[in-house]
Design a protein around this motif. Structure first.
Motif, short mmCIF file in Angstrom:
data_model
loop_
_atom_site.label_atom_id
_atom_site.label_comp_id
_atom_site.label_asym_id
_atom_site.label_seq_id
_atom_site.Cartn_x
_atom_site.Cartn_y
_atom_site.Cartn_z
N GLY A 79 0.80 -1.24 0.00
CA GLY A 79 0.00 0.00 0.00
C GLY A 79 0.82 1.27 0.00
N GLU A 80 2.14 1.15 -0.17
CA GLU A 80 2.96 2.37 -0.14
C GLU A 80 3.92 2.43 -1.32
N TYR A 81 4.15 3.65 -1.80
CA TYR A 81 5.13 3.84 -2.86
C TYR A 81 6.52 3.89 -2.24
N THR A 82 7.42 3.05 -2.77
CA THR A 82 8.75 2.97 -2.17
C THR A 82 9.83 2.91 -3.26
N VAL A 111 -5.41 4.01 -7.06
CA VAL A 111 -6.82 3.60 -7.13
C VAL A 111 -7.13 2.61 -6.01
N MET A 112 -6.24 1.64 -5.82
CA MET A 112 -6.45 0.62 -4.79
C MET A 112 -6.55 1.29 -3.41
N ASN A 113 -5.65 2.22 -3.14
CA ASN A 113 -5.70 2.91 -1.84
C ASN A 113 -6.96 3.76 -1.72
N ALA A 114 -7.34 4.42 -2.82
CA ALA A 114 -8.50 5.33 -2.75
C ALA A 114 -9.78 4.58 -2.40
N VAL A 127 -2.66 -6.37 -0.93
CA VAL A 127 -3.43 -7.16 -1.90
C VAL A 127 -2.86 -6.95 -3.31
N TYR A 128 -2.53 -5.70 -3.63
CA TYR A 128 -2.00 -5.35 -4.95
C TYR A 128 -0.60 -4.77 -4.77
N ASN A 129 0.40 -5.43 -5.30
CA ASN A 129 1.79 -4.96 -5.18
C ASN A 129 2.42 -4.89 -6.56
N VAL A 130 3.29 -3.90 -6.74
CA VAL A 130 3.98 -3.76 -8.03
C VAL A 130 5.47 -3.62 -7.79
N VAL A 131 6.24 -4.45 -8.46
CA VAL A 131 7.71 -4.29 -8.44
C VAL A 131 8.15 -4.02 -9.87
#
Ligand code: NAD
Ligand code: 6OD
Length: 486
Positions: A10-13, A193-196, A203-207
């Motif tokens: 849930g966080e941009y890193t 969108v997922m956070n909003a 649940v939704y992660n992006v690498v």
């Protein structure tokens, strides 16, 4: 210039190493973003977040609430429509009408369709006899498969990524997505969108990052990943299958194609020219379902070639929002070099170049972009490289044929089996051809006309499994049987 980060728990890193890579515009090769380059540390963190979410709120959420949440995701994509269109235009350089009318709306639709499927699908039940005469009841239940690794390509990035994330989440799984290094923007934006809408963290992660010996491969080898859904080249699919084998991880593959377009002399001529033009040149030919081999019944051949040539020569090059622009660049300099090498190979192997064959003349501000001309060849044998191999560019070879049997043999003589488009007014012939072509998807008098409930995927070396509607459940759920003795 934009900075694009991973989206984990849930966080941009950024990457732990601080490492980034460049994203350049296909339009003019300008640097448009620096993207966090993920490695093992980011994949580990994303998989850990996805596993934790699987055990947490997401698994306890009722189907009704999960379905409502996925509808909310679709609605939020629609509300942020302009942002998604702008992100995809920047990454791919494709014309505004293609992105805004076809590709981005499918992102929202991909969440809605699978939310509706999961709400309505039933499982099987069997009553059985037992030796003591009391009997038993068997019934099946569907459980999420677990953490799904989603590895997606660059050609229609938002459509193709959400086509996998939508059903995965609808079935109660969590995901770790590795978008193509060429097109990181929309996968990153989807995190907002997922956070909003309140999708639980993890649940939704992006690498972000690259494939071999990098983020992509690390996902496919990770013990915490239960299954991998992949869209991309057949060669990459083979590498992923080997990596997945060690952990007995399930795979769903949508792979390459070398699709045939078949035009009979009785077709609606204008519709066929239009259909084949779209199927060969939409998205600058970078569509897996696209037509790179065109077979035209002999009486129509010369007229058809001339009409298609005219269409190719009337494309308008330009930036996505330039007035009248209907043709964009290839995705990258690397892909441009590959496509141009096939253009040279065609000539070396004796092709007649009907039109195109090189780089178009362009205004100075676009000269550094990944532009190539729409290209048509005739006169090659079926053994020629450009007739056999997937080029994934705006080009096709055209050849006349004389009978149904002949064209069926020509169309099927390839290792791929993704799709075909057939143009005829004879209904009996349409059915015979559809029965005979060795492909997963046949379009008659149409192309890329999609009903998302239908099975989608490739035969032969074009894929493993089918996704779409209830068919996606076969991959994204674990079907378990319960047997109760009366
Ligand atoms: P690609 O196979 O090069 O890359 C796809 C993705 O896989 C990217 O995210 C890439 O980083 C990753 N990757 C590469 N090597 C990897 C590895 N060893 N392990 C894990 N991940 C790895 O494909 P592409 O060039 O991005 O896309 C074009 C190809 O995709 C074409 O062949 C096209 O036909 C195919 N495609 C198929 C469909 C379909 O539905 N059948 C749809 C779209 C595209
Ligand atoms: O329409 C789809 O669901 C889909 N997977 C399309 C693939 C397009 C390939 O470029």
């Amino acid at each position: 210039m934009q900075t694009i980060q991973h989206f984990i728990n849930g966080e941009y890193t950024p990457s732990a190493s601080g490492q980034t890579f460049e994203k350049r515009s296909p339009l003019d090769n300008r640097l448009i973003a620096r993207v966090a380059e993920g490695g093992q540390a980011e994949v580990d963190a994303a998989v850990a977040a996805a596993r934790a979410a699987l055990r947490g709120d997401w698994s306890r959420m009722s189907t009704e609430k999960r379905v409502a949440m996925l509808h909310a995701v679709a609605d939020e994509i629609t509300r942020r429509f302009d942002d998604f269109v702008a992100a995809e235009e920047a990454d791919t350089g494709q014309p505004h009408h293609v992105i805004a009318h076809a590709f981005v709306p499918r992102g929202a639709a991909n969440f809605k369709i699978f939310a509706d499927v999961i709400k309505n699908v039933a499982t099987e039940a069997f009553q059985m006899d037992t030796p003591d005469g009391r009997g038993a009841l068997n019934y099946a239940i569907r459980k999420p498969k677990g953490v799904i690794g989603v590895i997606s390509p660059w050609n229609a990035p938002f459509l193709l990524m959400t086509w996998k994330v939508g059903p995965a989440l609808a079935c109660g799984n969590t995901v770790v997505v590795k978008p193509s290094e060429e097109t990181p923007a929309t996968a990153a934006l989807l995190g907002e969108v997922m956070n909003a809408v309140g999708v639980p963290k993890g649940v939704y992660n992006v690498v972000h990052g690259f494939g071999p010996a990098a983020a992509g491969e690390f996902i496919t080898r990770h013990d915490g990943v239960d299954a991998i859904t992949f869209t991309g080249e057949t060669r990459t699919g083979a590498a992923i299958m080997k990596a997945a084998a060690d952990g007995i991880r399930d795979v769903s593959f949508e792979l390459g194609g070398k699709n045939a377009g078949i035009v009979f002399a009785d077709c609606d001529f204008d519709a066929a020219v239009d259909g084949i033009f779209r199927s060969a040149f939409l998205n600058t030919g970078q569509v897996c379902l696209g037509t790179e081999r065109v077979y035209v019944e002999r009486p129509l051949f010369d007229r058809f070639v001339q009409a298609l040539k005219l269409r190719c020569e009337s494309v308008k090059y330009g930036r996505p929002k330039d007035a009248g622009a209907n043709y964009g660049p290839l995705i990258s300099q690397e892909h441009k070099r590959k496509v141009l090498s096939y253009y040279e190979r065609a000539v070396a192997e004796g092709a007649t170049v009907v039109t195109g064959g090189g780089v178009p003349p362009l205004p100075a501000e676009l000269a550094e972009g990944a532009w190539v001309q729409p290209t048509m060849w005739t006169g090659l044998p079926e053994t020629a490289t450009v007739v056999r191999e997937e080029i994934f560019g705006p080009c096709c070879h055209l050849r006349p044929f004389d009978s149904e049997e002949e064209v069926l043999a020509l169309a099927n003589d390839n290792r791929y089996g993704l799709s075909t488009t057939i143009w005829t007014r004879d209904l009996g012939r349409a059915h015979r051809m559809a029965d005979g072509v060795e492909v997963g998807i046949t379009w008659i008098n149409s192309w890329f006309l999609r009903d998302l409930r239908t099975p989608f995927g490739g035969s032969k070396q074009s894929g493993i499994g089918r996704e779409g509607g209830v068919h996606s459940l076969e991959f994204y759920t674990d079907l378990r049987n319960v047997c109760i003795k009366y």
